[in-house]
Write an enzyme that holds these catalytic residues in place. Structure first.
Site, PDB file in Angstrom:
ATOM      1  N   SER A  33      -9.176 -13.955   0.748  1.00 30.02           N
ATOM      2  CA  SER A  33      -8.974 -13.074   2.243  1.00 30.02           C
ATOM      3  C   SER A  33      -9.062 -14.123   3.164  1.00 30.02           C
ATOM      4  O   SER A  33      -9.007 -13.706   4.265  1.00 30.02           O
ATOM      5  CB  SER A  33      -9.239 -11.756   2.201  1.00 30.02           C
ATOM      6  OG  SER A  33     -10.778 -11.979   2.287  1.00 30.02           O
ATOM      7  N   HIS A 166      20.002  11.270  30.850  1.00 27.65           N
ATOM      8  CA  HIS A 166      20.740  11.315  29.711  1.00 27.65           C
ATOM      9  C   HIS A 166      21.640   9.878  30.138  1.00 27.65           C
ATOM     10  O   HIS A 166      23.019   9.812  29.760  1.00 27.65           O
ATOM     11  CB  HIS A 166      21.966  12.379  29.774  1.00 27.65           C
ATOM     12  CG  HIS A 166      21.334  13.665  29.748  1.00 27.65           C
ATOM     13  ND1 HIS A 166      20.977  14.050  28.680  1.00 27.65           N
ATOM     14  CD2 HIS A 166      20.946  14.411  30.799  1.00 27.65           C
ATOM     15  CE1 HIS A 166      20.461  15.573  28.900  1.00 27.65           C
ATOM     16  NE2 HIS A 166      20.344  15.740  30.231  1.00 27.65           N
ATOM     17  N   GLU A 300      14.437  -8.513  24.600  1.00 31.19           N
ATOM     18  CA  GLU A 300      14.976  -8.242  23.100  1.00 31.19           C
ATOM     19  C   GLU A 300      13.956  -8.238  22.212  1.00 31.19           C
ATOM     20  O   GLU A 300      13.790  -7.637  21.223  1.00 31.19           O
ATOM     21  CB  GLU A 300      16.281  -8.900  22.948  1.00 31.19           C
ATOM     22  CG  GLU A 300      17.389  -8.299  23.897  1.00 31.19           C
ATOM     23  CD  GLU A 300      18.546  -9.339  23.496  1.00 31.19           C
ATOM     24  OE1 GLU A 300      19.603  -8.832  23.684  1.00 31.19           O
ATOM     25  OE2 GLU A 300      18.417 -10.504  23.344  1.00 31.19           O
ATOM     26  N   TYR A 327     -15.942   2.757  -0.829  1.00 31.55           N
ATOM     27  CA  TYR A 327     -14.977   1.309  -1.046  1.00 31.55           C
ATOM     28  C   TYR A 327     -14.046   1.069  -1.949  1.00 31.55           C
ATOM     29  O   TYR A 327     -14.389   1.174  -3.052  1.00 31.55           O
ATOM     30  CB  TYR A 327     -15.793   0.062  -0.691  1.00 31.55           C
ATOM     31  CG  TYR A 327     -15.156  -1.366  -0.209  1.00 31.55           C
ATOM     32  CD1 TYR A 327     -14.570  -1.557   0.838  1.00 31.55           C
ATOM     33  CD2 TYR A 327     -14.885  -2.170  -1.593  1.00 31.55           C
ATOM     34  CE1 TYR A 327     -13.847  -2.638   0.758  1.00 31.55           C
ATOM     35  CE2 TYR A 327     -14.175  -3.257  -1.397  1.00 31.55           C
ATOM     36  CZ  TYR A 327     -13.625  -3.583  -0.225  1.00 31.55           C
ATOM     37  OH  TYR A 327     -12.659  -4.762   0.015  1.00 31.55           O
ATOM     38  N   GLN A 332      -9.068  -4.089   1.792  1.00 29.69           N
ATOM     39  CA  GLN A 332      -8.884  -5.608   2.300  1.00 29.69           C
ATOM     40  C   GLN A 332      -7.663  -5.783   3.152  1.00 29.69           C
ATOM     41  O   GLN A 332      -7.466  -6.674   3.812  1.00 29.69           O
ATOM     42  CB  GLN A 332      -9.208  -6.515   1.019  1.00 29.69           C
ATOM     43  CG  GLN A 332      -8.945  -7.953   1.491  1.00 29.69           C
ATOM     44  CD  GLN A 332      -9.230  -8.921   0.464  1.00 29.69           C
ATOM     45  OE1 GLN A 332     -10.479  -8.828  -0.075  1.00 29.69           O
ATOM     46  NE2 GLN A 332      -8.324  -9.594  -0.159  1.00 29.69           N
TER      47      GLN A 332
HETATM   48  N1  ARG Z   1     -12.545  -8.917   1.606  1.00 27.85           N
HETATM   49  C1  ARG Z   1     -13.076  -7.799   1.653  1.00 27.85           C
HETATM   50  C2  ARG Z   1     -12.360  -6.679   2.508  1.00 27.85           C
HETATM   51  O1  ARG Z   1     -11.871  -7.161   3.188  1.00 27.85           O
HETATM   52  C3  ARG Z   1     -14.581  -7.618   1.746  1.00 27.85           C
HETATM   53  C4  ARG Z   1     -15.582  -6.679   1.108  1.00 27.85           C
HETATM   54  C5  ARG Z   1     -15.489  -7.027  -0.307  1.00 27.85           C
HETATM   55  N2  ARG Z   1     -16.128  -6.050  -0.985  1.00 27.85           N
HETATM   56  C6  ARG Z   1     -15.920  -6.208  -2.306  1.00 27.85           C
HETATM   57  N3  ARG Z   1     -16.784  -5.398  -3.069  1.00 27.85           N
HETATM   58  N4  ARG Z   1     -15.347  -6.989  -3.206  1.00 27.85           N
HETATM   59  O2  ARG Z   1     -12.395  -5.566   2.359  1.00 27.85           O
END
Ligand code: ARG
Length: 473
Positions: A33, A166, A300, A327, A332
Site C-alpha cells: 500500500s 423550475h 464542466e 481489523y 486498507q
Molecule cells: N496497510 C494497512 C491498512 O492500511 C495497515 C494495517 C495493516 N495491518 C495488518 N494487520 N496487516 O489498513
C-alpha cells in the site's frame, strides 16, 4: 511485477518471522500500500515520535532510547522534507518504511519503536493526523471562495436578474442575492467539516492490534503529545471503524455537490442564449475544429468530478458494510477513496475560486432577461393584498393581467391603466410604480430577502463568518 522496485527479500520485513517461504512476487505487489499511504509519511513520523515519548515516560524504554528514536525520526523527517531521503517503494507500507529507515539509522533502539503498537492502531492514527492537516486547509480555501463571492456580491447589489423556479422565470432578484445563496451553502460545508473534525481528533493509539496491551502504556499521555484531547474508549472500536473517513467524504460530497450545481449555472449562464457571465480566457478552453469556441470546460470538469467523489463515498460505505470486528484488511482500501475525494474537492474549490474571481458579469443581459416572463406578476397580487383583497382573489386578478399581456404580446408594464382596471377596479395608476423589476426587488425587505438593504446585511454577516472562522480553523 506491478511496481518495479519491490523484491521478495526486503518486502516482508515486519512479519516474515513466522514464514519459511517468501511471498509470491504477485502477492507482494497485490497487497502493498506504500504507493497510496506514502502521503502520510510525516503523520506516521509524528505518531512514532509521540509513541516513543510515551514509551519513555511510562518507563517501558530508557530515556536514551527515547532520545535516540526521536533524533532518528527528526532526521528522517528533515531528509524527507528536503528530498535527500526518497521513499523506498519496496517497503510494504509507510509504517514499514519509516521503521526500517529508523533502525537503519539508529540501530537497536529503532527496534523498540513498535513496542505496544500495531499497524492497526497506527494506521487509524495516521489517517486521523492526516485529516487534521487536510480539513483545516480545505476549510480555509472554502473561506477564500466565500470571500471571493462576497466581494463580487458587494459590487452587484443593484444588478437585477431573474430568479428561477423550475428553470422558468419566477421573480426578480439580484446577482448579489444569488451569489450570497451559494455562499451560505458553503458556510454550512465549512461548519460540517468542523463537526467531522471533532470526531477525527480522538486518539486510537494504544488499542494495539485489537485488545490493548499488557504493557503499561499511557494512552492519555500519548494523545496529549499528539495534540488530541480525547482517546477512544474501546480498543476494538479503535481499530475497526472508518466512520471518520466516511463522515469526512460525506461532508466533501456536499461541498462538491454545491460546486457542481453552481458550475451547472456557470455553464448555462455562459451560453449565447443567457450570456450572464463571461469566463476569462485563462479559465476557458477552445475547440480543435470550431475556431469561434470558448468553452466552460473547468465548470464542466468540476461538475464531472462530482461523480468521482460520490463514488468514493459509496466505495467506502460498501467496503465497510460487511466487516466484522476487529481489523480486516479490506480497510486498507479506504485510502484510495479518501485521498481521491480530498484531492478532487481541494482542487475543485481552488479552481472554482479562480474561475469565478476572473469572470465578468453581463449586467445588461441580466436586466434584459428580466423583461420577459412576467417576473412581476406576484407583485401585482401583493399590490392588491395591500389594498385589502384576499390573496387568492388577487392571484386570479394578476393571472388575468398576465393573460391579457400574453394576448397583446406585451409586458405587464406595457398594459394600459384601462387594461389593469378591466382586471380589477382596485388597480390605480400607482401600479406602475410597483412593477418595474427594481421596485419588485426592493419591496422584498423580509429578512433574507433580495432588497439591497437586506443583502447588505447578508454580506456583512458572511464577512463576519469568514473573519471569525479564519481565526478558529
Ligand atoms: N496497510 C494497512 C491498512 O492500511 C495497515 C494495517 C495493516 N495491518 C495488518 N494487520 N496487516 O489498513
Amino acid at each position: 511485477m506491478e511496481h518495479g522496485t519491490i523484491t521478495q527479500d526486503n518486502h516482508a520485513a515486519l512479519w516474515h518471522g513466522r514464514f519459511e517461504e517468501g511471498p509470491d512476487a504477485q502477492a507482494v505487489s497485490f497487497e502493498t500500500s506504500i504507493f497510496v499511504d506514502e502521503r502520510m509519511a510525516l503523520d506516521d513520523i509524528k505518531g512514532s515520535r509521540a509513541h516513543a515519548e510515551m514509551l519513555g515516560y511510562a518507563g517501558i524504554i530508557t530515556k536514551d532510547e527515547t532520545d535516540s528514536i526521536i533524533a532518528g525520526l527528526d532526521s528522517i523527517e528533515k531528509d524527507l522534507n528536503d528530498g535527500t531521503l526518497k521513499i523506498d517503494y519496496s517497503a510494504e507500507d509507510i509504517h514499514s518504511f519509516i521503521e526500517a529507515t529508523l533502525t537503519d539509522r539508529i540501530g537497536e533502539p529503532g527496534k523498540k519503536v513498535h513496542t505496544g503498537r500495531s499497524r492497526n492502531d497506527q494506521i487509524a492514527l495516521d489517517e486521523r493526523l492526516y485529516l487534521c492537516r487536510f480539513v483545516p486547509d480545505l476549510q480555509n480555501r472554502i473561506l477564500t471562495l466565500i470571500e471571493t463571492l462576497t466581494q463580487i456580491a458587494e459590487k452587484h447589489t443593484k444588478t437585477i436578474m431573474p430568479g428561477f423556479t423550475h428553470m422558468q422565470h419566477a421573480q426578480p432578484v439580484t446577482l448579489a442575492h444569488h451569489l450570497c445563496a451559494w455562499s451560505w451553502m458553503l458556510t454550512r460545508d465549512a461548519d460540517r467539516l468542523s463537526d467531522a473534525l471533532k470526531r477525527i481528533r480522538i486518539s486510537p493509539i494504544g488499542a494495539c492490534a485489537l485488545a490493548g496491551s499488557g504493557l503499561p502504556l499511557n494512552r492519555k499521555y500519548e494523545a496529549k503529545q499528539l495534540g488530541f484531547d480525547e482517546i477512544t474508549m474501546n480498543s476494538l472500536d479503535s481499530v475497526s471503524d472508518r466512520d471518520y473517513c466516511i463522515e469526512t467524504v460525506s461532508a466533501l460530497s456536499l461541498v462538491q455537490m454545491h460546486l457542481s450545481r453552481f458550475c451547472e449555472e456557470v455553464v448555462l449562464w455562459s451560453t449565447t442564449e443567457f450570456s450572464f457571465i463571461d469566463l476569462s480566457e485563462k479559465w476557458s478552453t477552445g475547440s480543435s475544429i470550431m475556431p469561434q469556441k470558448k468553452n466552460p470546460d473547468f465548470a464542466e470538469l468540476i461538475r464531472g468530478r462530482t461523480g468521482r467523489v460520490y463514488g468514493d463515498l459509496i466505495a467506502l460505505l460498501t467496503m465497510m458494510k460487511g466487516l466484522p470486528l476487529a481489523y480486516d484488511r479490506d480497510m486498507q482500501e479506504d485510502k484510495q477513496s479518501l485521498f481521491d475525494a480530498c484531492d478532487v474537492v481541494l482542487s475543485c474549490v481552488e479552481v472554482f475560486t479562480k474561475m469565478i474571481a476572473t469572470a465578468s458579469w453581463n449586467e445588461a443581459a441580466m436586466a434584459a432577461a428580466c423583461e420577459g416572463g412576467f417576473l412581476n406578476a406576484t407583485d401585482i397580487a401583493d399590490y392588491l393584498v395591500r389594498k385589502g383583497m384576499p390573496f387568492r382573489t388577487a392571484h386570479g386578478v394578476s393571472a388575468k393581467a398576465v393573460r391579457l399581456a400574453i394576448s397583446k404580446n406585451c409586458r405587464l408594464e406595457d398594459l394600459s391603466q384601462e387594461d389593469f382596471k378591466s382586471c380589477s377596479p382596485l388597480i390605480e395608476s400607482d401600479i406602475f410604480e410597483v412593477i418595474p423589476p427594481a421596485a419588485c426587488v426592493n419591496a422584498r425587505k423580509t429578512d433574507g430577502g433580495p432588497a439591497e438593504s437586506k443583502v447588505m446585511e447578508q454580506i456583512s454577516a458572511l464577512k463576519t463568518f469568514c473573519a471569525e472562522k479564519r481565526r478558529s480553523f
